[in-house]
Scaffold this motif. Sequence first.
Motif, short mmCIF file in Angstrom:
data_model
loop_
_atom_site.label_atom_id
_atom_site.label_comp_id
_atom_site.label_asym_id
_atom_site.label_seq_id
_atom_site.Cartn_x
_atom_site.Cartn_y
_atom_site.Cartn_z
N SER A 36 0.82 -1.21 0.00
CA SER A 36 0.00 0.00 0.00
C SER A 36 0.86 1.26 0.00
N ASP A 37 2.14 1.12 0.35
CA ASP A 37 3.04 2.27 0.34
C ASP A 37 4.47 1.79 0.12
N VAL A 38 5.21 2.53 -0.68
CA VAL A 38 6.62 2.23 -0.97
C VAL A 38 7.35 3.55 -1.07
N ARG A 39 8.49 3.65 -0.39
CA ARG A 39 9.28 4.88 -0.53
C ARG A 39 10.76 4.59 -0.30
N LEU A 40 11.57 5.31 -1.07
CA LEU A 40 13.02 5.21 -0.92
C LEU A 40 13.40 6.03 0.30
N VAL A 41 14.12 5.43 1.25
CA VAL A 41 14.47 6.14 2.48
C VAL A 41 15.94 6.55 2.52
N THR A 42 16.69 6.21 1.50
CA THR A 42 18.07 6.65 1.37
C THR A 42 18.14 7.62 0.19
N GLU A 43 19.23 8.31 0.08
CA GLU A 43 19.40 9.26 -1.02
C GLU A 43 19.55 8.53 -2.35
N PRO A 44 18.98 9.09 -3.43
CA PRO A 44 19.21 8.51 -4.75
C PRO A 44 20.69 8.64 -5.11
N PRO A 45 21.16 7.89 -6.06
CA PRO A 45 20.44 6.96 -6.91
C PRO A 45 20.21 5.62 -6.22
N PHE A 46 19.29 4.82 -6.76
CA PHE A 46 18.99 3.49 -6.27
C PHE A 46 20.12 2.56 -6.65
N GLY A 47 20.64 1.83 -5.69
CA GLY A 47 21.72 0.88 -5.94
C GLY A 47 22.05 0.11 -4.68
N VAL A 48 23.18 -0.58 -4.68
CA VAL A 48 23.60 -1.35 -3.51
C VAL A 48 23.68 -0.39 -2.32
N GLY A 49 23.06 -0.79 -1.22
CA GLY A 49 23.01 0.04 -0.01
C GLY A 49 21.73 0.85 0.10
N SER A 50 20.98 1.00 -0.99
CA SER A 50 19.71 1.73 -0.93
C SER A 50 18.72 0.97 -0.05
N ARG A 51 17.87 1.74 0.63
CA ARG A 51 16.83 1.15 1.46
C ARG A 51 15.46 1.65 1.02
N VAL A 52 14.53 0.69 0.96
CA VAL A 52 13.17 0.99 0.54
C VAL A 52 12.22 0.55 1.66
N ALA A 53 11.40 1.51 2.14
CA ALA A 53 10.39 1.20 3.16
C ALA A 53 9.11 0.80 2.46
N ARG A 54 8.47 -0.21 2.99
CA ARG A 54 7.23 -0.72 2.41
C ARG A 54 6.19 -0.95 3.51
N VAL A 55 4.94 -0.75 3.14
CA VAL A 55 3.81 -1.11 4.00
C VAL A 55 3.00 -2.12 3.20
N ALA A 56 2.71 -3.26 3.82
CA ALA A 56 2.00 -4.33 3.14
C ALA A 56 0.95 -4.94 4.05
N SER A 57 0.06 -5.68 3.44
CA SER A 57 -0.90 -6.49 4.18
C SER A 57 -0.65 -7.92 3.77
N PHE A 58 -0.42 -8.78 4.75
CA PHE A 58 -0.16 -10.18 4.46
C PHE A 58 -0.84 -11.04 5.50
N LEU A 59 -1.67 -11.98 5.06
CA LEU A 59 -2.45 -12.85 5.95
C LEU A 59 -3.26 -12.03 6.95
N GLY A 60 -3.79 -10.93 6.47
CA GLY A 60 -4.65 -10.09 7.30
C GLY A 60 -3.93 -9.19 8.27
N LYS A 61 -2.63 -9.18 8.23
CA LYS A 61 -1.84 -8.35 9.15
C LYS A 61 -1.16 -7.23 8.37
N ARG A 62 -1.13 -6.05 8.98
CA ARG A 62 -0.39 -4.92 8.39
C ARG A 62 1.07 -5.06 8.79
#
Length: 151
Positions: A36-62
């Motif tokens: 439901s949400d995805v965002r890059l939490v490190t400075e661009p550019p995207f590559g080794v060491g980059s971190r991406v925060a995600r919000v998901a729903s899986f098996l009814g759990k956020r």
Amino acid sequence: MSTDVTVETIAAAPRADVAAYAIDWRNDREWIGALSDVRLVTEPPFGVGSRVARVASFLGKRMEYVNEVIELEPERRLVMRSVRSPFPMTVTYEFADAAGGTSIRIRAQGDVSGFYKLGGRLLSRAVRRSIEKDLARLKTIVESRSTGHPS
């Protein structure tokens, strides 16, 4: 309990196009159904060491988690590991030339705990079903956008 699931499909599109689309974190919400949400939490550019925060729903759990890129070979491979999540997980995307287009393989490996540990084998089946649906969406998207001939 650990889980190790690999799912593969063939997309009728060039490997460069498929990999570029799937590796770009900005496309994740379009083809990964649980997000439901995805965002890059490190400075661009995207590559080794980059971190991406995600919000998901899986098996009814956020779930909120952060993946870090530990390997990136454009057009061929992306490996991410969770650095903040309900359970440790490593996800690998691999792209290879195949008859009729591009072989796309996703492997999810992890050690589950807490609520998710209770499900055991059911968790692996749920992960497999989720990845299968995601790959079907990815295949549809990249095939509909493809302007070139498969490699």
